[in-house]
Scaffold this active site. Structure first.
Site: not given
Lengths: 379, 394
Positions: B132, B254
């Protein structure tokens, strides 16, 4: 093997960087010889100094008096040559001719290598027979004559040919122009009868010959490797040249890029440093990324060559093509971002553009090598 | 025989015995990989067998320490395992944001109890996580996020909305960036972990141009998040209000992942395969573009290798992942443009069985997100310009 320099290589890089930055600097070498219209296009004193540093014999086996190092180490020297635009026969002599001579017999090695290592000799290579690099097609003929051969033909883009003590010539001993086999490499001495040069100055102030070979008589000792079976040695010499030219090209790219980034941090327009403008920041960052990728594939290709990998030849072409793209971008962005002064002779950035253009053609341009990658991949 | 050689032969034998032939096929879509979680189902017995064998051996997270569910492999051993798996084309036994993203953050910032508690569950594929981060209105400007956690002593009450929460509808838990101090932009964010089944959490898939909806909008309506799940097991990673440090660290991971630095498939050339598909009859201009692509792809693959080598010895610049992300995603988009061009009208088919439900056009459309998600190409270039090239300006 990890894709970065080990401690010894990092030390060599530091040494080469310092040496070329001082002795091989643009003002001291390139501009100096250019402004004197030097017939050689490079300084023999510098070549002797490079010998004293051990650079000239970097790829020459220790048994022959050299350092017995590999293409990674040769590339370290070449990158600094590129960064400083240092005119020198290092790529043709110490990388390409030395690679070919490693396949030669004791006599030829004994005759030529000591001069290379000591800096008393320089060598050239003669492959191209036209304005574009097409080593698949060799028409220059070598006919048997007594115990030796008679060479006839024309070669182009023989870098520093007129200054060379010996020229490695790829000639045809049998078959037709486009045959894979039937090629033989010869070590042609400067003073052999029938050798003629039309030496011209190139855009980057280097000198290159249109070489004429008119019934040049050579004895059997001049053969490097096998008669009719020279394609393999030629291939190795070409791969060494491709990867070497790519390493030099990375130096040119980094030199041009560093100069440009510095300029972006100094030049003011509209009351701002031009490096604050996002459009230039993004172009600079894209350029950086292309140059980093080019560096990575060059060290990969160098390591594969040194390991004798079967993948080395493919990666040599990938490296030459990728560097062609990245360095081309670096010099073009360099001139553009410098604005008007980028067009002046006084500023060095234009010199990078000229060297890049010459280096891009040498041993095949980006199109040749991308095509070769496709052919080697089977399409 | 060196220890590493011995490890290689052991690994080879183990893979031979434990990796079913069906698990040695290329991954074509999400379902080909097991994602774990409370409601997970296996697509086949082979998928289950392969997952369980790896889980028991610690091979879902080979380089994590054994006490956290890994195999405790050294970097050199982990590399051998990767190489041997690649050699037989083995699928990953478990895909998960827990492994790629939360795991590295916990390993770096977690308490000992917290690591034991969460990492073991991640390694065993028991909890499926989602991330999130993004919010409507704070895309690339992530730090402007507004979701707020009001401090109520032993818990927070979280209100707000997240967007682009990949697979939030399938996830069990979320690692979530929540503002806990409105006065402090960078030092007012906490990196929280909580159950998606907590009352007040709801999700809604977002249909994309690819016809798929891996992404969701996620809403928090008075969600009660405890501050602790037991002795030494805080419900947040790092410190309260210092979640930005964790987020930045994770974004590095990421970006590495999205860049494809560790994916040999993206690094490989495609010209040869496409030429075979076309019966060797490529337009010369397309052939030339493929050749240029192959040059760039093979060079980028060397770049990826160099990047990973340098990470291992800490030689890489902290902003290097930004450059890799930029270059890798732009290359991947080009790759899929060429796949579409070479595929011709076949590559346009959206629903035929032969095209496996339009896998090519869906993948092509999906790649358009590569240069947006995880920081846009423009943001990456800005970071490279400022942090590596040190160009002036904000």
């Amino acid at each position: 093997m990890p894709l970065y320099h080990n401690e010894d290589q990092a030390m060599l890089a530091e040494t080469a960087q310092q040496f070329m930055g001082e002795e091989g600097a643009i003002g001291k070498q390139l501009r100096h010889w250019r402004d004197r219209e030097c017939k050689d296009g490079f300084g023999h004193d510098l070549w002797k100094q490079m010998a004293e540093m051990g650079f000239t014999g970097v790829l020459v086996p220790e048994a022959d008096g050299g350092l017995g190092m590999g293409h990674v180490e040769a590339g370290i020297v070449l990158e600094e040559i590129g960064r400083n635009l240092t005119p020198s026969p290092f790529l043709t002599s110490s990388v390409m001719a030395a690679t070919a001579l490693s396949a030669a017999g004791d006599d030829a090695r004994g005759r030529w290598l000591p001069g290379l290592v000591s800096g008393d000799s320089v060598f050239a290579v003669a492959i191209d027979e036209g304005p574009k690099h097409r080593p698949e097609r060799i028409a220059t003929k070598a006919e048997r004559s007594g115990n030796g051969f008679k060479l006839s033909g024309k070669k182009d883009f023989v870098l520093y040919g007129a200054s060379a003590d010996m020229i490695v010539v790829a000639a045809r001993t049998s078959g037709s122009d486009t045959d894979e086999q039937g090629i033989t490499l010869f070590a042609v001495p400067k003073d052999a009868a029938g050798v003629g040069h039309n030496s011209v100055r190139l855009v980057d102030s280097s000198m290159a010959s249109h070489l004429r070979l008119d019934q040049v008589e050579l004895d059997g000792d001049a053969v490097i490797g096998e008669v009719d079976g020279g394609r393999e040695v030629l291939g190795r010499m070409l791969d060494a040249g491709r990867v070497g030219a790519a390493a030099e090209g990375v130096g040119v790219a980094r030199g041009a890029m560093d100069m440009t980034i510095d300029y972006l941090k100094q030049r003011k327009q509209f009351g701002k440093l031009i490096g604050e403008f996002q459009v230039l920041q993004h172009r600079a960052a894209h350029l950086y990324s292309e140059v980093e990728i080019a560096r990575a594939v060059v060290i990969k290709a160098q390591q594969l060559l040194d390991a004798g990998s079967e993948n080395a030849s493919l990666m040599a072409s990938v490296a030459k093509a990728k560097v062609g793209k990245a360095a081309g971008l670096a010099v073009k962005e360099g001139v553009q971002m410098h604005g008007g002064i980028g067009m002046t002779d006084e500023y060095d950035i234009g010199l990078y553009m000229k060297r890049d253009r010459a280096l891009a053609e040498f041993m095949g341009d980006v199109h040749y090598h991308a095509d070769r990658v496709a052919r080697m991949s089977g399409y | 025989m060196s220890d590493l050689d011995a490890f290689r032969s052991e690994t080879r034998a183990w893979l031979e015995a434990n990796c079913p032939p069906e698990m040695r096929q290329p991954v074509r879509d999400d379902e080909d990989v097991y994602w774990g979680g409370r409601n997970a189902t296996f697509k086949s017995d082979a998928q289950r067998a392969w997952f369980e064998a790896c889980r028991d051996k610690g091979y879902t997270v080979p380089s994590w320490p054994k006490e956290y569910g890994g195999a405790g492999l050294s970097p050199a051993e982990a590399k051998v395992l990767r190489e041997e798996m690649a050699a037989i084309g083995a699928r990953p036994p478990l895909s998960s944001f827990g492994i790629w993203m939360l795991g590295p953050a916990l390993l770096h910032f977690g308490t000992e109890e917290q690591k034991k508690y969460f990492l073991n569950q991640i390694a065993r594929g028991e909890i499926r996580w989602c991330q999130g981060y993004s919010e409507p209105g704070s895309g690339s400007d992530l730090v402007s996020l507004q979701t707020f956690g009001e401090d109520k002593g032993d818990h927070w009450v979280v209100n707000g909305q997240k967007i682009w929460t990949s697979y939030a509808d399938k996830a069990d838990w979320i690692f979530c960036l929540v503002r806990t101090d409105k006065a402090n932009k960078y030092q007012g964010i906490t990196f929280m972990l909580y159950d998606m089944a907590t009352p007040g959490v709801s999700t809604k898939p977002i249909l994309l141009i690819s016809g798929n909806s891996p992404f969701c909008e996620t809403f928090f309506d008075d969600v009660k998040v405890p501050k602790s799940y037991g002795e030494g097991i805080p419900a947040y990673v790092g410190e309260i209000n210092r979640g930005w440090d964790v987020a930045k660290y994770l974004l590095g991971h990421e970006r590495e992942m999205i860049s494809g630095a560790d994916s040999s498939e993206r690094g490989a050339g495609i010209g040869a395969a496409l030429s075979r598909n076309a019966g060797g009859e490529l337009d010369p201009v397309l052939r030339a573009e493929l050749a240029m692509f192959d040059v760039d792809a093979l060079a980028f693959s060397a770049m990826g290798e160099k990047f990973l080598d340098e990470i291992k010895v800490g030689k890489t610049h902290p902003a290097y992942p930004n450059m890799m992300k930029y270059a890798g995603t732009e290359l991947n988009k080009r790759r899929h443009e060429l796949l579409m061009a070479a595929g011709g009208s076949t590559a346009l088919e959206w629903d035929s069985e032969e095209t496996r439900g339009g896998a090519a056009p869906r993948a092509w459309l999906r790649t358009k997100a590569n240069s947006i998600e995880g920081g846009t190409s423009e943001v990456m270039l800005g970071v490279v310009a400022k942090r590596i090239l040190e160009l002036p300006g904000a």
